[in-house]
Design an enzyme around this catalytic site. Sequence first.
Site, PDB file in Angstrom:
ATOM      1  N   TRP A 103       0.819  -1.204   0.000  1.00  0.00           N
ATOM      2  CA  TRP A 103       0.000   0.000   0.000  1.00  0.00           C
ATOM      3  C   TRP A 103       0.853   1.255   0.000  1.00  0.00           C
ATOM      4  CZ3 TRP A 103      -4.513  -0.461  -1.841  1.00  0.00           C
ATOM      5  CH2 TRP A 103      -5.204  -1.674  -1.707  1.00  0.00           C
ATOM      6  N   ASP A 173      -1.531   6.847   6.400  1.00  0.00           N
ATOM      7  CA  ASP A 173      -2.622   6.011   5.911  1.00  0.00           C
ATOM      8  C   ASP A 173      -2.865   4.956   6.984  1.00  0.00           C
ATOM      9  OD1 ASP A 173      -4.297   4.210   4.709  1.00  0.00           O
ATOM     10  OD2 ASP A 173      -2.940   3.687   3.075  1.00  0.00           O
ATOM     11  N   LYS A 197     -12.609  -1.612   6.799  1.00  0.00           N
ATOM     12  CA  LYS A 197     -11.891  -2.600   7.604  1.00  0.00           C
ATOM     13  C   LYS A 197     -12.268  -2.477   9.085  1.00  0.00           C
ATOM     14  CE  LYS A 197      -8.130  -2.331   4.242  1.00  0.00           C
ATOM     15  NZ  LYS A 197      -8.347  -3.592   3.541  1.00  0.00           N
TER      16      LYS A 197
END
Length: 362
Positions: A103, A173, A197
């Site tokens: 990511w 993030d 999530k």
Amino acid sequence: MTKRAYNFNAGPAALPLEVLQQAEKEFVDYKGAGMSIMEMSHRSKLFEGVNDEAEQLARELLQVPDDYSIMLLQGGASTQFAMVPMNLLSAGKTAAYVNSGSWAKKAIKEAKLIGETRVVASAEESRFTAMPNLSQLDLPEDTAYLHLTSNETIEGTQLAAFPDTGNVPLIADMSSDIMSRPLNVSQFGMIYAGAQKNLGPSGATIVIARNDLINSSQAGVPTMLRYDTHAKSKSLYNTPPSFAVYMVGLVLKWIKGKGGLAAVEQLNRAKTGLIYGAIDESGGFYSGVAEAESRSLMNITFRLQSEELEKLFIKGTEEHGFVGLKGHRDVGGLRASTYNAVPLESCQALADFMKEFQRTHG
């Protein structure tokens, strides 16, 4: 209702059963309005109340200082990969990035499209099995911000602590571990996270940003991609993902009812301890992918001694009601995502299955 699955999906992921049941009750008629939350105007007082309550709960749980704005936006964290440099990376400045895995690499790729970008720490040498050492970062003098990814869902690694960046804004993030543990928000210039999530269903993204950064958004950035647009309108500049925002509010209430972030972290450690214990006590039958000091509390990655055994393992778990245990297609192996809403009982069931599978196939 049939028996609930043991849901270890990486995202969209498990939601608290109590939240789903409350949403079911209110689905057709929200608070006597004669319509669903999905049918009503986002300019109505009812929906504005839903939006405001979600923001206030997030502020309370994370103890967000008054000089920060909270926005509930569309587009997912992947949109933030571009919005961050578009708004905050000015000409003559350098964006500093930590390359911790899959990511982080996506965020770096987007930043390079916008302006000067430099990787100042990387875990590539360890094949991303550990988080980079951030204790002695050498940031360029013209650094606009330092960006990091707090938890890598694919590799199963997580930062245990965050660096002190002084006057350089720290941007994180936190899509896969926000609300999983207490956090000192004042250490960051900005935090962003996709909801799917730990916060709710897919469709909403939370952005928590210091107001001075919001107000310094670069000229020429399109209206919908400017942070100041959304901060000034309290996330209601355009039609929001109304049902996702409503669900985020319910999940935040559920977290508060559990005792807040300290209690949630304690439960998360108990849950992952069961599965990591099954790995560590297997005598090598199972092997963890992430190095011990970087192990994630959200995504447990592990391998068996052959791909054939892994296929048998997946087949067996599916027959016993487990879902989502296959590793990401880019890396293979096995992965159990143990986000906040995954019950302790599911983790115990997986640990028990792992021990029985080892007994019959070891």
